[in-house]
Design a protein around this motif. Structure first.
Motif, mmCIF file in Angstrom:
data_model
loop_
_atom_site.group_PDB
_atom_site.id
_atom_site.type_symbol
_atom_site.label_atom_id
_atom_site.label_comp_id
_atom_site.label_asym_id
_atom_site.label_seq_id
_atom_site.Cartn_x
_atom_site.Cartn_y
_atom_site.Cartn_z
ATOM 1 N N UNK A 139 -27.822 38.625 -101.609
ATOM 2 C CA UNK A 139 -27.353 37.373 -101.003
ATOM 3 C C UNK A 139 -28.116 36.174 -101.564
ATOM 4 N N UNK A 140 -29.085 36.432 -102.432
ATOM 5 C CA UNK A 140 -29.765 35.344 -103.138
ATOM 6 C C UNK A 140 -29.668 35.624 -104.639
ATOM 7 N N UNK A 141 -28.476 36.074 -105.051
ATOM 8 C CA UNK A 141 -28.229 36.434 -106.453
ATOM 9 C C UNK A 141 -28.050 35.165 -107.290
ATOM 10 N N UNK A 142 -28.234 35.289 -108.621
ATOM 11 C CA UNK A 142 -28.731 36.437 -109.377
ATOM 12 C C UNK A 142 -30.249 36.561 -109.316
ATOM 13 N N UNK A 143 -30.720 37.800 -109.504
ATOM 14 C CA UNK A 143 -32.130 38.075 -109.242
ATOM 15 C C UNK A 143 -32.798 38.836 -110.390
ATOM 16 N N UNK A 144 -34.117 38.738 -110.420
ATOM 17 C CA UNK A 144 -34.917 39.479 -111.403
ATOM 18 C C UNK A 144 -36.267 39.819 -110.781
ATOM 19 N N UNK A 145 -36.908 40.826 -111.363
ATOM 20 C CA UNK A 145 -38.234 41.257 -110.915
ATOM 21 C C UNK A 145 -39.181 41.082 -112.099
ATOM 22 N N UNK A 146 -40.227 40.279 -111.922
ATOM 23 C CA UNK A 146 -41.194 40.059 -113.005
ATOM 24 C C UNK A 146 -42.533 40.625 -112.545
ATOM 25 N N UNK A 147 -42.962 41.713 -113.170
ATOM 26 C CA UNK A 147 -44.209 42.384 -112.776
ATOM 27 C C UNK A 147 -44.271 42.609 -111.270
ATOM 28 N N UNK A 148 -43.168 43.070 -110.703
ATOM 29 C CA UNK A 148 -43.147 43.380 -109.280
ATOM 30 C C UNK A 148 -42.922 42.173 -108.375
ATOM 31 N N UNK A 149 -42.820 40.976 -108.965
ATOM 32 C CA UNK A 149 -42.560 39.790 -108.137
ATOM 33 C C UNK A 149 -41.084 39.439 -108.191
ATOM 34 N N UNK A 150 -40.521 39.138 -107.025
ATOM 35 C CA UNK A 150 -39.082 38.906 -106.947
ATOM 36 C C UNK A 150 -38.710 37.443 -107.190
ATOM 37 N N UNK A 151 -37.590 37.253 -107.863
ATOM 38 C CA UNK A 151 -37.067 35.908 -108.117
ATOM 39 C C UNK A 151 -35.567 35.914 -107.862
ATOM 40 N N UNK A 152 -35.102 34.984 -107.043
ATOM 41 C CA UNK A 152 -33.683 34.923 -106.733
ATOM 42 C C UNK A 152 -33.089 33.555 -107.055
ATOM 43 N N UNK A 153 -31.754 33.447 -106.832
ATOM 44 C CA UNK A 153 -31.022 32.207 -107.111
ATOM 45 C C UNK A 153 -31.381 31.634 -108.477
ATOM 46 N N UNK A 154 -31.448 32.510 -109.457
ATOM 47 C CA UNK A 154 -31.802 32.057 -110.808
ATOM 48 C C UNK A 154 -30.627 31.342 -111.458
ATOM 49 N N UNK A 155 -30.955 30.392 -112.326
ATOM 50 C CA UNK A 155 -29.934 29.830 -113.205
ATOM 51 C C UNK A 155 -30.453 30.022 -114.631
ATOM 52 N N UNK A 156 -29.599 29.845 -115.643
ATOM 53 C CA UNK A 156 -30.054 30.141 -117.005
ATOM 54 C C UNK A 156 -31.338 29.386 -117.409
ATOM 55 N N UNK A 157 -31.483 28.087 -117.139
ATOM 56 C CA UNK A 157 -32.755 27.451 -117.528
ATOM 57 C C UNK A 157 -33.958 28.027 -116.777
ATOM 58 N N UNK A 158 -33.788 28.328 -115.490
ATOM 59 C CA UNK A 158 -34.874 28.898 -114.698
ATOM 60 C C UNK A 158 -35.267 30.276 -115.220
ATOM 61 N N UNK A 159 -34.260 31.048 -115.623
ATOM 62 C CA UNK A 159 -34.516 32.388 -116.148
ATOM 63 C C UNK A 159 -35.266 32.299 -117.474
ATOM 64 N N UNK A 160 -34.869 31.350 -118.310
ATOM 65 C CA UNK A 160 -35.542 31.169 -119.605
ATOM 66 C C UNK A 160 -36.995 30.754 -119.378
ATOM 67 N N UNK A 161 -37.213 29.899 -118.378
ATOM 68 C CA UNK A 161 -38.578 29.451 -118.079
ATOM 69 C C UNK A 161 -39.445 30.626 -117.626
ATOM 70 N N UNK A 162 -38.880 31.492 -116.780
ATOM 71 C CA UNK A 162 -39.604 32.693 -116.333
ATOM 72 C C UNK A 162 -39.998 33.562 -117.524
ATOM 73 N N UNK A 163 -39.047 33.737 -118.443
ATOM 74 C CA UNK A 163 -39.288 34.582 -119.612
ATOM 75 C C UNK A 163 -40.387 33.984 -120.484
ATOM 76 N N UNK A 164 -40.327 32.675 -120.698
ATOM 77 C CA UNK A 164 -41.341 32.018 -121.539
ATOM 78 C C UNK A 164 -42.717 32.095 -120.895
ATOM 79 N N UNK A 165 -42.719 31.951 -119.565
ATOM 80 C CA UNK A 165 -43.983 32.023 -118.820
ATOM 81 C C UNK A 165 -44.620 33.403 -118.989
ATOM 82 N N UNK A 166 -43.791 34.442 -118.925
ATOM 83 C CA UNK A 166 -44.304 35.808 -119.078
ATOM 84 C C UNK A 166 -44.843 36.032 -120.489
ATOM 85 N N UNK A 167 -44.233 35.356 -121.448
ATOM 86 C CA UNK A 167 -44.627 35.580 -122.838
ATOM 87 C C UNK A 167 -45.874 34.783 -123.213
ATOM 88 N N UNK A 168 -46.111 33.695 -122.487
ATOM 89 C CA UNK A 168 -47.201 32.781 -122.862
ATOM 90 C C UNK A 168 -48.577 33.448 -122.765
#
Lengths: 519, 153
Positions: free
Chosen positions: B124-153
């Motif tokens: 009900x808070x889709x779309x969602x992802x799990x980053x190292x066990x932490x939950x993220x919901x209501x993602x949009x493409x820019x937010x998802x890209x930011x999460x990915x870059x943050x993990x890579x940094x």
């Protein structure tokens, strides 16, 4: 001056949309302004479009603000939200919101209200009444109460719970087990997760009652690894319950024993199927067993085992506390009691609704759900998880109950409803259903293992516009074989989303060849 | 962490008293080493008095028991229906672009692994992802890209 209590949920869905950051912001702001507050981390009330929902406890009731972002917090303090001040995010008294007042919350009565791990909260809100009552009863009388309540398995198959219990109780054995299926793998469902995170003692109580009913001294809860928060909270709840003497060698001082263990799954959807789950608990590959023997007769480690869905076990404390007649009065036809309906996907007001069976699909999706989140027209809803049917809007008058859904070629399953707007491509969704089955098949039976892979290939040809008429005939033939020849519901029910998409949305399958379309 | 047969044996012996100890043992190895090393199989088989084939069969059946180390950060993107209905394809695409890898791969620098997951219960808070066990919901493409870059940094 006593501290003002502020509630911010710790439910995973609330955390996913920033509840943790909201708590930090509230703490920092309160400190800076010298406000004395106590932050309580409650479960979610299930109004996910309002999460993070911040509630302030005031004499008139709990006043809500949502959805709150960390950046809204200074503004909320400026508006005097600790005294219920008005603010654009103000929702009024939360308990009076129509979404909640229209519900009949039995299983979810405490969820979102109490601090999940507080036993004092649990007791103060009616917890342990059912278990206390069960301890005064004969095991057969407990089974009888559950049978008379009309409770049917909430995991999907809808098998009468009391009959399962009676079978396990009657099977001769030294050792019996209670197993809770908390491998809630269906997309669109989150009720099990909400209980484990928001009211875990309810499940503990339900399992202890089941143990008393069939003379089982050991229980397992099989929790999927995709729910790390639920596993953590529930494991902690077991520890606290043991310390408090609710679990262990002497349940509530009765001299009866009931031990409980939480076990983590390992990412296999098939382990939500009861016999695969038992194999997995035993430490084997999660492949399905043929039935008979039923698990109630020969289950975990070959012993009589009650394996129930989490929601079935969580309904039991209410039945024992209030009596079977009370529970039985809710619902219609052979669907008795309440059902936690989970409304998800592309929906304006997504969340959990617990109601007696009988609302229509349209009441739920359009009425309570308020249409799509994208604001586009609804085109389809999938009910009952990845193996459930896709429903067109012209069937929205179907009452939400086991038999009415089965009569129209669908199922209510675990109560999940996923909404799609008009941008959905049902041929692609049908392909996804086959692909999912291919990925998650345990491989034991050929119709499921090979049939799903062939299904993906056939749907790929249809989507590419190749030989469509013949491929559709082939698809129908293949799904019939999977339905009739598979060992369990994964292969047996995958045809449901595929055929419902084909039946109700034929225009999505009637494709011109892709190459031609590109010209 | 380097392979340590003694440590594997200690973990296996410690969990052996559980009823059905194999899955908890394999989980414990993943927690400790990040994956189930092939060399752990005979050790577990010996402790539990099972054949190596039995242990291998179980370790290879479940998605969670990886056979190779993952990246330092693991992103699991939900690919199930509720997230699909809210545009999870676009979420995945923006993460793939941000990381320069495809689903199922690890970045060449070993920083991030991108994997599918089928339902996090955040429907009900889709779309969602799990980053190292932490939950993220209501993602949009820019937010998802930011999460990915943050993990890579």
């Amino acid at each position: 001056m006593t501290a003002i209590r502020v509630f911010v949920p710790q439910d995973a869905a609330a955390l996913a949309v920033g509840a943790g950051r909201v708590v930090s912001a509230i703490r920092a702001e309160a400190l800076a302004r010298g406000c004395e507050i106590e932050i309580v981390r409650n479960g979610s009330r299930g109004m996910f479009w309002l999460e993070p929902l911040v509630e302030v406890e005031l004499p008139q009731g709990r006043v809500g603000y949502g959805p709150v972002a960390a950046s809204d917090v200074p503004g909320l303090f400026d508006a005097g939200f600790l005294q219920g001040g008005s603010h654009p995010l103000a929702k009024g008294i939360v308990a009076d919101l129509p979404w909640l007042t229209c519900q009949q919350r039995l299983t979810f009565a405490r969820c979102g209200i109490t601090a999940p791990l507080s036993l004092d909260d649990y007791r103060a809100h009616g917890g342990l009444v059912g278990l206390t009552a069960a301890l005064q009863m004969d095991p057969a009388a407990i089974v009888e109460e559950v049978t008379k309540s009309g409770l049917r398995g909430r995991g999907g198959a809808g098998f009468p719970t009391g009959i399962k219990w009676r079978t396990a109780a009657a099977a001769p054995a030294e050792q019996r087990y209670i197993v809770c299926n908390a491998d809630e793998g269906d997309s669109g469902t989150f009720a099990d997760r909400m209980i484990m995170e928001g009211d875990p003692y309810l499940l503990i109580e339900g399992m202890a009652i089941a143990g008393l009913a069939v003379n089982a001294t050991k229980g397992f809860v099989y929790i999927r690894s995709e729910y790390p928060h639920a596993f953590k909270t529930f494991s902690e709840a077991i520890r606290i319950a043991e310390e408090a003497g609710i679990l262990g060698g002497d349940v509530l001082g009765s001299g009866r024993a009931f031990h409980l263990e939480a076990r983590l799954g390992a990412g296999a959807y098939i382990c939500g199927e009861e016999t695969s789950l038992l194999e997995s608990l035993e430490g084997k590959r999660g492949t399905v067993r043929k039935k008979p023997p039923l698990p109630a007769i020969e289950g975990l480690f070959g012993k009589p085992t009650i394996i129930n869905n989490l929601l079935s076990l969580a309904a039991v404390p209410t039945i024992l506390a209030m009596g079977s007649a009370f529970y039985q009065e809710f619902g219609i036809g052979r669907s008795r009691g309440t059902m936690p309906i989970q409304l998800a996907g592309n929906v304006a007001h997504g969340g959990l609704i617990e109601r007696a069976f009988g609302l229509t699909l349209g009441d739920i999706v359009e009425g309570l759900g308020g249409g799509t989140r994208t604001g586009r027209p609804i085109r389809a809803v999938q009910v009952g998880g990845p193996l459930g049917a896709y429903w067109p809007t012209h069937l929205f008058d179907t009452p939400f109950e086991y038999e009415a859904f089965a009569a129209k070629g669908g199922m209510i399953g675990h109560g999940g409803i996923v909404v799609f707007d008009d941008s959905v491509d049902l041929a692609k969704q049908a392909r996804f259903a086959m692909e999912f089955c291919a990925i998650e098949s345990c491989g034991k039976c050929t119709p499921c293992r090979v049939g799903s892979t062939r299904g993906v290939e056939v749907l790929d040809r249809i989507i590419a516009g190749e030989d469509v008429v013949n491929q559709i005939t082939l698809l129908q033939d293949l799904t019939e074989l999977m339905r009739d020849g598979s060992l369990c519901a994964l292969g047996g029910l995958t045809p449901m989303p595929v055929l419902s998409a084909l039946t109700h949305f034929p225009e999505d399958f009637d494709r011109a060849p892709l190459a031609q379309a590109a010209e | 962490m380097d392979f340590d047969a003694d440590l594997v044996r200690t973990i296996a012996l410690e969990l052996k008293p559980l009823e059905g100890p194999l899955l908890p043992i394999l989980h414990a190895l993943v927690d400790r080493f990040g994956f189930v090393d092939e060399r752990a199989i005979p050790v577990i088989a010996d402790v539990l008095n099972l054949s190596r084939a039995d242990v291998h069969g179980v370790a290879s059946f479940y998605h969670d028991f990886r056979h190779h180390p993952a990246g330092q950060h693991v992103i699991k993107v939900c690919r199930a229906e509720a997230c699909q209905s809210m545009g999870s394809d676009g979420i995945l695409e923006s993460m793939e672009t941000a990381l320069g890898i495809r689903l199922g791969q690890t970045t060449p620098d070993g920083r991030v692994t991108l994997e599918p997951v089928y339902c996090l219960g955040l429907c009900a808070t889709a779309p969602a992802a799990l980053v190292d066990g932490e939950v993220h919901g209501r993602l949009d493409p820019p937010g998802a890209a930011a999460l990915a870059r943050e993990a890579r940094a």
